[in-house]
Motif scaffolding. Structure first.
Motif, mmCIF file in Angstrom:
data_model
loop_
_atom_site.group_PDB
_atom_site.id
_atom_site.type_symbol
_atom_site.label_atom_id
_atom_site.label_comp_id
_atom_site.label_asym_id
_atom_site.label_seq_id
_atom_site.Cartn_x
_atom_site.Cartn_y
_atom_site.Cartn_z
ATOM 1 N N UNK A 240 10.594 -3.858 3.413
ATOM 2 C CA UNK A 240 10.643 -3.703 4.860
ATOM 3 C C UNK A 240 9.235 -3.728 5.438
ATOM 4 N N UNK A 241 9.090 -4.306 6.626
ATOM 5 C CA UNK A 241 7.747 -4.414 7.212
ATOM 6 C C UNK A 241 7.191 -3.074 7.655
ATOM 7 N N UNK A 242 7.980 -1.982 7.508
ATOM 8 C CA UNK A 242 7.450 -0.650 7.796
ATOM 9 C C UNK A 242 6.371 -0.257 6.785
ATOM 10 N N UNK A 243 6.351 -0.921 5.618
ATOM 11 C CA UNK A 243 5.323 -0.644 4.617
ATOM 12 C C UNK A 243 4.063 -1.471 4.829
ATOM 13 N N UNK A 244 4.112 -2.370 5.792
ATOM 14 C CA UNK A 244 2.954 -3.248 6.027
ATOM 15 C C UNK A 244 1.981 -2.587 6.998
ATOM 16 N N UNK A 245 1.404 -1.464 6.570
ATOM 17 C CA UNK A 245 0.399 -0.792 7.388
ATOM 18 C C UNK A 245 -0.977 -1.017 6.760
ATOM 19 N N UNK A 246 -2.058 -0.776 7.496
ATOM 20 C CA UNK A 246 -3.401 -1.165 7.045
ATOM 21 C C UNK A 246 -3.718 -0.743 5.618
ATOM 22 N N UNK A 247 -4.411 -1.599 4.923
ATOM 23 C CA UNK A 247 -4.919 -1.427 3.547
ATOM 24 C C UNK A 247 -3.771 -1.461 2.539
ATOM 25 N N UNK A 248 -2.840 -0.501 2.637
ATOM 26 C CA UNK A 248 -1.739 -0.446 1.684
ATOM 27 C C UNK A 248 -0.873 -1.697 1.785
ATOM 28 N N UNK A 249 -0.612 -2.147 3.012
ATOM 29 C CA UNK A 249 0.231 -3.326 3.213
ATOM 30 C C UNK A 249 -0.334 -4.549 2.527
ATOM 31 N N UNK A 250 -1.647 -4.774 2.689
ATOM 32 C CA UNK A 250 -2.298 -5.927 2.062
ATOM 33 C C UNK A 250 -2.298 -5.790 0.541
ATOM 34 N N UNK A 251 -2.540 -4.572 0.050
ATOM 35 C CA UNK A 251 -2.524 -4.331 -1.397
ATOM 36 C C UNK A 251 -1.163 -4.698 -1.986
ATOM 37 N N UNK A 252 -0.091 -4.208 -1.364
ATOM 38 C CA UNK A 252 1.247 -4.467 -1.872
ATOM 39 C C UNK A 252 1.590 -5.953 -1.789
ATOM 40 N N UNK A 253 1.148 -6.611 -0.718
ATOM 41 C CA UNK A 253 1.445 -8.039 -0.542
ATOM 42 C C UNK A 253 0.799 -8.865 -1.656
ATOM 43 N N UNK A 254 -0.401 -8.498 -2.063
ATOM 44 C CA UNK A 254 -1.076 -9.227 -3.140
ATOM 45 C C UNK A 254 -0.533 -8.832 -4.518
ATOM 46 N N UNK A 255 0.250 -7.745 -4.566
ATOM 47 C CA UNK A 255 0.872 -7.324 -5.823
ATOM 48 C C UNK A 255 2.318 -7.788 -5.918
ATOM 49 N N UNK A 353 9.476 9.995 9.610
ATOM 50 C CA UNK A 353 8.144 9.609 10.079
ATOM 51 C C UNK A 353 7.835 8.191 9.648
ATOM 52 N N UNK A 354 7.135 7.481 10.524
ATOM 53 C CA UNK A 354 6.703 6.132 10.191
ATOM 54 C C UNK A 354 5.612 6.205 9.134
ATOM 55 N N UNK A 355 5.700 5.280 8.141
ATOM 56 C CA UNK A 355 4.697 5.277 7.074
ATOM 57 C C UNK A 355 3.311 5.001 7.640
ATOM 58 N N UNK A 356 2.309 5.718 7.115
ATOM 59 C CA UNK A 356 0.935 5.497 7.539
ATOM 60 C C UNK A 356 -0.005 5.821 6.388
ATOM 61 N N UNK A 357 -1.249 5.391 6.522
ATOM 62 C CA UNK A 357 -2.217 5.522 5.431
ATOM 63 C C UNK A 357 -2.539 6.984 5.134
ATOM 64 N N UNK A 358 -2.680 7.808 6.184
ATOM 65 C CA UNK A 358 -3.041 9.220 5.969
ATOM 66 C C UNK A 358 -1.994 9.925 5.114
ATOM 67 N N UNK A 359 -0.703 9.739 5.448
ATOM 68 C CA UNK A 359 0.361 10.364 4.669
ATOM 69 C C UNK A 359 0.403 9.806 3.256
ATOM 70 N N UNK A 360 0.151 8.505 3.144
ATOM 71 C CA UNK A 360 0.164 7.864 1.828
ATOM 72 C C UNK A 360 -0.894 8.478 0.910
ATOM 73 N N UNK A 361 -2.117 8.663 1.453
ATOM 74 C CA UNK A 361 -3.212 9.199 0.647
ATOM 75 C C UNK A 361 -2.995 10.668 0.330
ATOM 76 N N UNK A 362 -2.572 11.446 1.345
ATOM 77 C CA UNK A 362 -2.374 12.876 1.102
ATOM 78 C C UNK A 362 -1.202 13.105 0.164
ATOM 79 N N UNK A 363 -0.125 12.308 0.356
ATOM 80 C CA UNK A 363 1.026 12.435 -0.532
ATOM 81 C C UNK A 363 0.681 12.023 -1.943
#
Length: 832
Positions: A240-255, A353-363
């Motif tokens: 889902x494009x909800x995971x396409x948020x800055x930095x993480x989105x590009x990382x996942x796309x290249x993976x 909550x909408x996915x975001x980089x801060x939650x991703x890193x803290x989680x």
């Protein structure tokens, strides 16, 4: 507890860091120092070093990944070439040049030109009209091409760099296996079979479509790690494009991630673009991964299949653009799922909550300190999609049908829908067939299916042992215990679940365990329910008589009454559970014979050996009904949830003074049902807090819509949320003087039929309580819904939606009602 069961016969391939170990069936890693050198498993590769303990070896290991030495180079994978410079541009060119896409762009441009002609923007009387029209069409085509190129670039995965994927593998492996410290386990037998299938698919340039269940974000990470380490071409993962948020989105796309919208709406260009991309991948033999359930399951059990991507895949095949593809259902099971606490919040009504980089890193950082046990991944035997379609067409062509359908006409929408539905449910059944029941699921199931406040250690061990035997008897798989004492396995499972889920009372004659968070623990109980759903339905149907009390003879039930209630309940939960495709009569008879063999029930037969009466056996009564109760406890929370949803419909009857054509928002109606459930639970009219589970309530509402009990309208305007009303023929009556709801009518009878199998609690009795106090509370909440809907519309306030339908919506509703009626007639399935 050494496993000698056929289902547990294949050894595990354990992946832990840089170490791959082939383990015999039932292997449990011994504690350091407890087993001599000769008794240890032989690691095929050395452990990955830690910087603090072995800095020089650690640096050497890192250099091996950076340089791509040996298997880390990812050079000789089974599958089509990926991870080379220019891969993305190659795929993008193929997508953009696809005949399907170019045809759609031309059609859309032509349609727009026609609109502009009609609106007078292009004057047919101009002498150079043809030139102007051609130029305008060319401009539109070019604009659509640019839009499509931009959409394609944002959508497609980008397998470009081997150094990147080597580094990603190293980093993600380290992070994941700090949380799941006991590694990722697979069956070596299944892996060898999968590699052989992959080799054949590579020769034929066919794709392997991995269709996993979805309980956690770790699902796609673990499958990518497995494919990388086993030398298989990484699949493109539909995300889902909800995971396409800055930095993480590009990382996942290249993976490997390809991003798509959650909803396509009426966007014909985007829909065709997704189809073109799926075509390109399947034509090129690139592997694909798609989650059959759509989103993650918040309840622990499999969700009904979502047909979006499967529809695209099937269209590629049926249209002839793709010759064949290989389908591989995948089950991923966990000792503990990272996200369960967040799931509980969502299911209790807290907005996601909408996915975001801060939650991703803290989680992510908090996960590193957890010790969550292990991950078990199981691969079902892969099968040909073309072969499946051909078998289905042949089977349906031979079956008698009430309608005249040419099953070989794959352009027929009814045929396509049947094939699509059969495909989705076959995949779910295959996933269930290979799923492994983890120790935490066994413990959670036992704790939530016993009467009393808690359970002693000895009793917990006894019931887990019984449940393990029942799982295997039903054809299920249990996580390998090996020769380790069952008490040790349970202790390990309790440690993984933690004190926040399972508490222990010390200072007693023996340690006594109790469920601290029943709601969260139900996630693990639901991992076993698919194995026993037939027995649970029979037990709940029999409970109609058992709850009446009295002697055994009074509690017996006729076969006809039992059959009718099982028929009703199985239809009620058609969207919740996966049933055998052999039909109700065959399933019911097999289940009854199984329960009779287990000495749970007693069956009376006539002289023709036909079953006439069913009751609880004397041996089961002497054992305190513990096995019979187990099956009831499994299904009761779902019965309560359906009962709650049905009761909430009573409140959708317009109060006196309101017209019948008022529509309320679906989300608000479901929130009101959840509030009703929380209130009834704390007042003692609801036995299970899990019954207020938002996911289960949504499923009930969807089931009610399928049966025409409620009508739901979805506006073309995305800003207007879906709205509903109770169907006129199901609307309960009101007292003409007081306006109170009357405990009578079709909907009331339906609610009572559910209640007849509902658990009789200590603090309430069905019937009078429901028809007075509960019904009054339901009515009060319903009135608030109507009052708020009208008030917001009049004030044009935030969150307002029209309470009446437009002319176009009324026409759409009539078409929808006709289509649903036709579908119910064509399906020929059990109805409520």
């Amino acid at each position: 507890m050494a496993s000698d069961d056929r289902h547990d016969s294949a050894p595990d391939l354990r992946i832990l860091g840089d170490r791959i170990t082939l383990q015999p069936s039932g292997f449990v890693e011994p504690e350091p120092g407890t087993v001599g050198e000769d008794g240890r498993e032989q690691a095929l590769m050395k452990n990955m070093a830690r910087f603090r303990s072995e800095p020089w070896r650690f640096l050497r290991e890192v250099s091996l990944y950076v340089s791509g030495t040996g298997w880390r180079a990812y050079d000789h994978v089974i599958g089509q070439p990926i991870f080379y410079s220019g891969f993305s541009e190659h795929i993008k060119t193929q997508v953009m040049s696809a005949t399907l896409l170019q045809t759609k762009i031309s059609q859309l441009a032509e349609m727009r030109v026609a609109v502009e002609e009609k609106e007078g923007l292009l004057n047919k009387n101009d002498k150079d009209f043809a030139t102007q029209r051609a130029q305008r069409r060319a401009v539109l085509v070019q604009s659509l091409q640019e839009v499509a190129e931009n959409l394609t670039d944002n959508m497609i995965c980008k397998f470009e760099s081997k150094p990147f994927i080597r580094g990603a593998y190293y980093m993600v492996t380290q992070l994941l296996l700090r949380a799941y410290h006991q590694g990722i386990h697979v069956s070596s037998e299944e892996v060898l079979r999968l590699r052989k299938v992959a080799e054949e698919a590579e020769k034929k340039k066919q794709s392997i479509i991995f269709l996993p269940c979805h309980r956690s974000h770790v699902d796609y990470v673990s499958l990518q790690l497995l494919c990388y380490r086993l030398g298989l071409a990484l699949p493109v993962v539909v995300s889902g494009d909800n995971l396409n948020f800055p930095i993480v989105g590009s990382f996942l796309q290249h993976a490997g991630a390809m991003y798509i919208r959650r909803s396509f709406g009426d966007d014909q260009l985007y829909t065709t673009l997704v189809q073109a991309y799926i075509d390109v991948m399947l034509q090129g033999g690139y592997n694909l991964e798609c989650f059959i359930e759509g989103g993650r399951s918040r309840t622990g059990k499999l969700l009904p299949p979502k047909f979006g991507i499967l529809n695209f895949v099937l269209d590629s095949l049926l249209s002839g653009r793709v010759e064949d593809a290989i389908v591989c259902p995948v089950s991923t099971q966990y000792d503990k799922v990272i996200e369960t606490e967040g799931y509980v919040s969502e299911l209790l009504g807290v907005p996601k909550k909408k996915e975001n980089l801060a939650d991703f890193l803290s989680g992510g950082s908090s996960v590193l300190s957890l010790r969550l046990g292990r991950v078990d991944v199981r691969f079902h035997e892969p099968w040909s999609l073309r072969g499946f379609v051909n078998d289905q067409i042949t089977r349906h062509s031979k079956m008698p049908s009430v309608i005249n359908v040419n099953w070989r006409d794959t352009k027929n929408q009814y045929v396509r829908q049947k094939l699509l539905r059969s495909l989705g449910y076959k995949v779910l059944a295959d996933i269930n067939a290979v799923s492994v029941v983890m120790p935490t699921a066994l413990i959670g199931t036992v704790l939530l299916t016993l009467r009393g406040r808690g359970v002693g250690r000895a009793e917990l061990v006894r019931r887990v042992e019984w449940l393990t035997a029942r799982v295997r008897a039903k054809g299920g798989r249990v996580a390998h215990f090996g020769n380790a004492p069952l008490s040790d396995v349970i202790e390990r499972g309790l440690g993984v679940l933690g004190k926040d889920l399972v508490g222990v009372v010390e200072g007693l004659a023996e340690p006594t365990y109790y469920a601290v968070d029943r709601f969260q623990l139900s996630f693990y109980r639901n991992m076993t329910i698919h194995l026993f759903i037939s027995e649970a339905l029979v037990a709940a149907a029999l409970y109609m008589r058992v709850k009446q009390g009295g002697g055994p003879a009074i509690q017996d039930i006729s076969y006809r009454d039992l059959h009718d209630q099982v028929f009703f309940l199985s239809s009620l939960f058609r969207g919740e559970f996966i049933y055998s495709g052999e039909g109700l009569v065959v399933n019911l008879e097999r289940t009854l014979l199984g329960l009779e063999a287990d000495n749970v029930i007693l069956i009376e037969r006539d002289e023709m050996r036909n079953i006439t009466k069913v009751g609880i056996s004397a041996a089961e009564r002497a054992a305190g009904r513990e096995n019979y109760d187990f099956y009831c406890f499994l299904i009761w929370p779902f019965i309560e949830a359906s009962w709650l949803a049905a009761v909430s419909l009573m409140g959708l009857s317009p109060p006196l003074g309101y017209k019948d054509d008022i529509w309320v928002q679906v989300s608000k109606a479901q929130n009101s049902a959840q509030l009703l459930g929380k209130t009834l639970y704390h007042q003692g009219d609801l036995s299970y807090f899990e019954a207020v589970n938002k996911e289960t309530l949504k499923n009930s509402y969807q089931r009610f819509e399928e049966e025409g009990m409620i009508q739901i309208i979805k506006s073309k305007d995305a800003r207007i949320p879906p709205r509903l009303r109770i169907a006129p023929e199901w609307r309960p009556m009101r007292d003409e003087k007081t306006g109170s709801l009357l405990a009578s009518g079709r909907l009331w009878d339906f609610t009572e039929k559910i209640a007849s199998s509902r658990r009789e609690g200590k603090n309430r009795r069905d019937g009078a309580t429901v028809s007075t106090r509960v019904l009054k509370l339901t009515d009060e909440l319903g009135r608030k819904l109507f009052d708020e809907a009208v008030r917001l519309e009049e004030a044009k306030g935030k969150g307002s939606a029209p309470v009446r339908l437009s002319y176009e919506e009324e026409r759409s509703l009539r078409r929808s009602m006709r289509e649903q009626k036709r579908k119910r007639s064509l399906d020929g399935r059990a109805h409520l």
